[in-house]
Design a protein around this motif. Structure first.
Motif, short mmCIF file in Angstrom:
data_model
loop_
_atom_site.label_atom_id
_atom_site.label_comp_id
_atom_site.label_asym_id
_atom_site.label_seq_id
_atom_site.Cartn_x
_atom_site.Cartn_y
_atom_site.Cartn_z
N VAL A 171 86.65 10.18 24.94
CA VAL A 171 86.32 11.43 24.26
C VAL A 171 86.87 11.37 22.84
O VAL A 171 87.85 10.66 22.56
CB VAL A 171 86.88 12.66 25.01
CG1 VAL A 171 86.23 12.78 26.39
CG2 VAL A 171 88.40 12.60 25.13
N PRO A 172 86.27 12.09 21.89
CA PRO A 172 86.71 12.01 20.49
C PRO A 172 88.01 12.75 20.22
O PRO A 172 88.40 13.66 20.96
CB PRO A 172 85.54 12.66 19.73
CG PRO A 172 84.96 13.63 20.71
CD PRO A 172 85.10 12.97 22.07
N ASP A 173 88.66 12.37 19.13
CA ASP A 173 89.91 13.02 18.71
C ASP A 173 89.76 14.54 18.59
O ASP A 173 90.62 15.29 19.02
CB ASP A 173 90.37 12.47 17.35
CG ASP A 173 91.18 11.20 17.49
OD1 ASP A 173 91.89 11.05 18.48
OD2 ASP A 173 91.09 10.35 16.58
N TRP A 174 88.68 14.98 17.95
CA TRP A 174 88.48 16.41 17.68
C TRP A 174 88.50 17.20 18.98
O TRP A 174 89.16 18.24 19.07
CB TRP A 174 87.16 16.61 16.94
CG TRP A 174 86.89 18.01 16.50
CD1 TRP A 174 87.26 18.58 15.31
CD2 TRP A 174 86.19 19.03 17.23
NE1 TRP A 174 86.84 19.89 15.26
CE2 TRP A 174 86.17 20.19 16.42
CE3 TRP A 174 85.58 19.07 18.48
CZ2 TRP A 174 85.57 21.38 16.83
CZ3 TRP A 174 84.98 20.25 18.90
CH2 TRP A 174 84.98 21.39 18.07
N PHE A 175 87.82 16.72 19.98
CA PHE A 175 87.78 17.39 21.28
C PHE A 175 89.14 17.30 21.98
O PHE A 175 89.67 18.30 22.48
CB PHE A 175 86.70 16.74 22.15
CG PHE A 175 86.68 17.23 23.57
CD1 PHE A 175 86.10 18.45 23.90
CD2 PHE A 175 87.23 16.47 24.60
CE1 PHE A 175 86.08 18.90 25.21
CE2 PHE A 175 87.21 16.91 25.90
CZ PHE A 175 86.63 18.14 26.22
#
Length: 287
Positions: free
Chosen positions: A170-174
């Motif tokens: 999953v991405p950093d932002w999430f």
């Protein structure tokens, strides 16, 4: 000089193995409040563009896959629930997650047939193909964070081609948003039983804004239409809202429509605690 070995993102992350069993269902408030997903079951290729105040959102995907849908977002709800539950137990978490299709499908209330497994993999493909650019949680109004909902994923198979498990990043932002208690809400597990895209989106919006305020909350129909990112004409969208109010499908909330003297319609919603399941009521009361 020997060539430097390419170090992938996967190589830099510690593997987090999902935990089986029941746990509270968590959702990201950012994903609940803004239009990040297609609300249609048919493929959507037209990008989502949303601007309000200092919030900017642009979501797009190649025509081969289409935008990730609000049903695909169930996988992110599963991921958020796993990460928060493990963190609360003092376990180390990571953006690199290992699990089985069975664990995801049963958590989000789906079947476990071959067709369900195929749909899960199609959802993972759409989440990876969909790209987002947003100003949310960025220190500068001119800055945009760009990412895909899933950076990458892979399937592990046995000698006969049967699925052993999957890994996804999953991405950093999430991930950063999930780890922030102020940006996570517990939702009713019955959310997964909601059939329509608009009612699923509306439940998340209502849960985000309504909370447990006794007086409830209200939104103008036109504001809701803009906030949904829906491609439906306003007249059709308004009909859908009226039908939802008639059916009262949202777990834990009661809806009504107030008509103003100028003809505008307001959707009014307030908590209806008796409608919450016992597990969900206990989880919400812990917030």
């Amino acid at each position: 000089m020997a060539a430097r070995r390419h170090i992938s993102e996967r190589d830099q992350l510690e593997l987090f193995r999902s935990r089986p069993g029941d746990m509270a269902t968590r959702d990201s408030q950012d994903l609940m409040a803004y239009p990040f997903f297609s609300l249609a079951k048919s493929k959507r290729v037209q990008p989502i563009k949303f601007e309000a105040g200092d919030v900017r959102i642009h979501v797009e995907a190649p025509a081969e896959f289409g935008l990730a849908t609000i049903w695909d977002a169930d996988i992110l709800i599963w991921a958020a629930s796993q990460i928060v539950d493990a963190r609360d137990l003092g376990l180390r978490t990571s953006r690199l997650m290992a699990t089985t299709p069975y664990e995801i499908l049963t958590f989000i209330g789906r079947g476990t047939s071959v067709r369900d497994y195929q749909r899960l993999k199609a959802a993972l493909d759409r989440l990876q193909a969909t790209t987002v650019a947003t100003s949310i949680r960025q220190p500068s109004e001119r800055r945009r964070h760009r990412f895909s909902w899933i950076n990458e994923w892979k399937e592990r198979l046995d000698a006969k081609g049967r699925t052993l498990g999957i890994e996804l990043i999953v991405p950093d932002w999430f991930y950063e948003g999930v780890l922030d208690n102020a940006l996570i809400l517990t939702i009713d597990r019955n959310y997964f039983d909601l059939f329509g895209g608009i009612e699923r989106w509306l439940y998340r919006l209502v849960r985000k804004h309504g909370g447990r305020q006794p007086g409830g909350w209200s939104f103008d129909f036109h504001h809701l239409h803009a906030k949904s990112g829906s491609l439906s004409r306003f007249s059709n969208f308004a009909c859908d809202l009226r039908d939802i109010v008639r059916r009262q499908p949202l777990p834990g909330y009661r809806l009504r429509i107030d008509r103003l003297d100028d003809g505008r319609e307001l959707l009014v919603f307030a908590p209806a605690t008796p409608l919450l399941s016992a597990f969900s009521r206990e989880a919400v009361e812990r917030l």
